[in-house]
Design an enzyme around this catalytic site. Structure first.
Site, PDB file in Angstrom:
ATOM      1  N   ARG A 178       2.658  -4.813  16.753  1.00 57.95           N
ATOM      2  CA  ARG A 178       1.271  -4.352  16.583  1.00 57.95           C
ATOM      3  C   ARG A 178       0.310  -5.457  17.016  1.00 57.95           C
ATOM      4  NH1 ARG A 178       1.571  -2.953  10.346  1.00 57.95           N
ATOM      5  NH2 ARG A 178       2.405  -5.063  10.445  1.00 57.95           N
ATOM      6  N   SER A 203       0.830  -1.219   0.000  1.00 55.22           N
ATOM      7  CA  SER A 203       0.000   0.000   0.000  1.00 55.22           C
ATOM      8  C   SER A 203       0.860   1.264   0.000  1.00 55.22           C
ATOM      9  CB  SER A 203      -0.972   0.010   1.184  1.00 55.22           C
ATOM     10  OG  SER A 203      -0.302  -0.251   2.395  1.00 55.22           O
ATOM     11  N   ASP A 261      -2.438  -8.511  11.356  1.00 52.73           N
ATOM     12  CA  ASP A 261      -3.777  -8.934  10.928  1.00 52.73           C
ATOM     13  C   ASP A 261      -4.286 -10.154  11.684  1.00 52.73           C
ATOM     14  OD1 ASP A 261      -3.992  -6.914   8.976  1.00 52.73           O
ATOM     15  OD2 ASP A 261      -2.668  -8.043   7.667  1.00 52.73           O
ATOM     16  N   HIS A 289      -1.936  -8.924   1.852  1.00 49.94           N
ATOM     17  CA  HIS A 289      -1.642  -7.653   2.544  1.00 49.94           C
ATOM     18  C   HIS A 289      -2.821  -7.355   3.488  1.00 49.94           C
ATOM     19  CE1 HIS A 289       0.116  -3.851   3.366  1.00 49.94           C
ATOM     20  NE2 HIS A 289      -0.227  -3.166   2.294  1.00 49.94           N
ATOM     21  N   HIS A 314       5.651 -12.811   7.538  1.00 49.29           N
ATOM     22  CA  HIS A 314       5.868 -11.419   7.139  1.00 49.29           C
ATOM     23  C   HIS A 314       7.082 -11.339   6.223  1.00 49.29           C
ATOM     24  CE1 HIS A 314       6.297  -7.050   7.358  1.00 49.29           C
ATOM     25  NE2 HIS A 314       5.019  -7.061   7.680  1.00 49.29           N
TER      26      HIS A 314
END
Ligand code: HAX
Length: 433
Positions: free
Chosen positions: A326, A241, A372, A271, A317
């Site tokens: 995160r 992105s 995610d 993604h 990743h």
């Protein structure tokens, strides 16, 4: 000083620094490219400059040098709140300085002034079938606003290259101001019979997004939204992105074209769309196994997924080689606010079960969870049961990072991107030489 004045004060020093580095060291190498990298998604090739954040494989993300615990401590909070305000993060990403409470208030007020959705956009959104994927609607809404681009208009009028940053700043502020309203409009239209909720003039940007989504009155959801919008904002410049937004912007496409393109990349399942895939996968396993599964059941389910040729969503990743901080920040939030949630328990059990399985399979370079793997379960806990919407929340946040960078791209006059491509015959010829 206002945000714009503070930002402007950074321009000359940064331009001078970059100019002198390029002038003095322009021929020095900072990266080589191997054949594997050329075919393998350019992993590790250092060829893009991004100022807003940097990712360490083991330590995770730092936003302008600050890690997530530091952000949580140092960024201003809403009155009575505990989570950092996204407006403060935007100030930090754009200027490199930690904001004061007043700096944050200025941005909140500025975005309120610019936040109204024009009638034509509402008509366009209403005309899109409600069962269109929310990311398609989000991207269409962003690109539809392009007709109001200040940058495109001033470019046509012949503005000097040195001034590009100014209309880009205006476009970015106008666009960011509207994104929570666009997101909420899509949500209410697609999932709540078009029963829209007006913005609350008393609320901040993230608080208002929670309010307009209208999934719950629980104040913890408002805090979650602020935290969520901070955590997903930026992950240096090479992810799809960020890279796409930067690439499209390099052709001097304005912020609307550039962000819409970036959002189309975020909508890929490897993604940002991984967040909806994770929840779909977890809910399927809960349905199949009936309630909180045992570790043995989870192990079998994971192997079945892998053996059928699919990836385990939310794990792995391209850069990270540790659990994503995160993920940990969202886990900490869940331990505090939803420790007894059954789906959170399943997500926690997966955290123990998946990494050794991926290690045993021996393919994924990073067996640990990414951002995610955790976001969906929290949104679901507060009543957002429409998984397809999750990536839109990600997109509102990601805009903070990629659009801050886009302004810097125009400050620094970064060139149109045009790397050299080669054919396989050429590669073969080179390696055999
Ligand atoms: N499950 C199964 N296999 C995996 C895997 C996973 N979670 N992660 C990687 N692999 C596989 C890859 O598919 C690849 O297989 P092939 O050799 O057959 O092609 C192999 O392991 C090596 O891949 P890698 O080098 O470790 O990973 P990449 O850098 O190529 O890809 C991905 C990184 C994130 C795309 C990958 O780990 C993946 O597909 N994960 C699941 C999807 C996901 O969670 N995406 C979100 C990532 C975070 C993000 O961007 N959020 O927005």
């Amino acid at each position: 000083m206002s945000l714009k004045e503070t930002f402007q004060s950074k321009i000359d020093p940064m331009r001078n620094k970059v100019r002198s580095i390029v002038k003095e060291y322009g021929d020095q190498k900072i990266s080589d490219v191997t054949v594997t990298q050329a075919y393998g998604g350019m992993r590790g090739v250092k060829c893009i400059v991004t100022e807003t954040s940097a990712l360490d494989p083991f330590e995770g993300i730092r936003f302008r040098g600050y890690n997530i615990p530091q952000l949580k401590e140092k960024l201003p909070k809403a009155p009575g709140g505990e989570e950092p305000l996204p407006e403060g993060l935007f100030y930090l990403l754009l200027t490199g300085d930690l904001p004061t409470e007043d700096n944050v208030k200025e941005i909140t007020e500025e975005w309120k002034k610019r936040g109204e959705l024009p009638d034509y956009l509402v008509k366009i959104l209403d005309a899109i079938p409600a069962d269109t994927h929310p990311m398609t609607q989000f991207s269409a809404a962003i690109v539809s606003l392009q007709k109001d681009s200040v940058f495109s208009q001033q470019y046509r009028e012949g503005i000097s290259k040195m001034e590009y940053w100014d209309p880009m700043y205006e476009d970015v502020m106008n666009l960011l101001a509207k994104l929570p309203r666009i997101a909420a409009y899509i949500y209410r239209k697609s999932y709540r019979n078009g029963d829209h909720i007006a913005a609350d003039p008393e609320l901040d940007w993230g608080g208002n997004m929670a309010h307009m989504l209208g999934v719950t009155d629980d104040p913890a959801f408002t805090e979650l939204m602020r935290l969520y919008l901070v955590l997903h904002s930026d992950h240096e410049g090479g992810n799809v992105s960020a890279h796409t937004t930067h690439l499209v912007g390099s052709a001097l496409s304005d912020a609307y074209y550039s962000l819409a393109a970036g959002m189309n990349g975020l909508a890929g399942p490897l993604h940002g769309l991984a967040n909806q895939e994770v929840l779909r996968w977890v809910m399927h396993l809960m349905d199949e196994l009936g309630g909180v599964p045992t570790k043995e059941q989870l192990t079998k389910y994971c192997w079945d997924t892998l053996n059928s040729g699919q990836v385990i969503p939310g794990y792995g990743h391209a850069v990270l080689r540790q659990t994503d901080p995160r993920y940990m920040a969202q886990r900490d939030f869940s331990l505090k606010h939803l420790p007894d949630d059954e789906i959170f328990k399943a997500v926690s059990a997966l955290y123990e079960v998946v990494p050794p399985i991926l290690e045993e399979q021996g393919k994924a370079k990073n067996p640990w969870p990414n951002v995610d793997a955790h976001s969906g379960v929290i949104l679901l806990h507060y009543g957002m049961k429409e998984y397809d919407f999750y990536t839109v929340c990600f997109g509102v946040s990601r805009a903070l990072g990629v659009l801050s960078s886009l302004i810097w791209d125009r400050v620094l006059g970064l060139a149109i991107e045009r790397p050299k491509t080669v054919t396989t015959d050429w590669v073969e010829e080179q390696v055999k030489k």
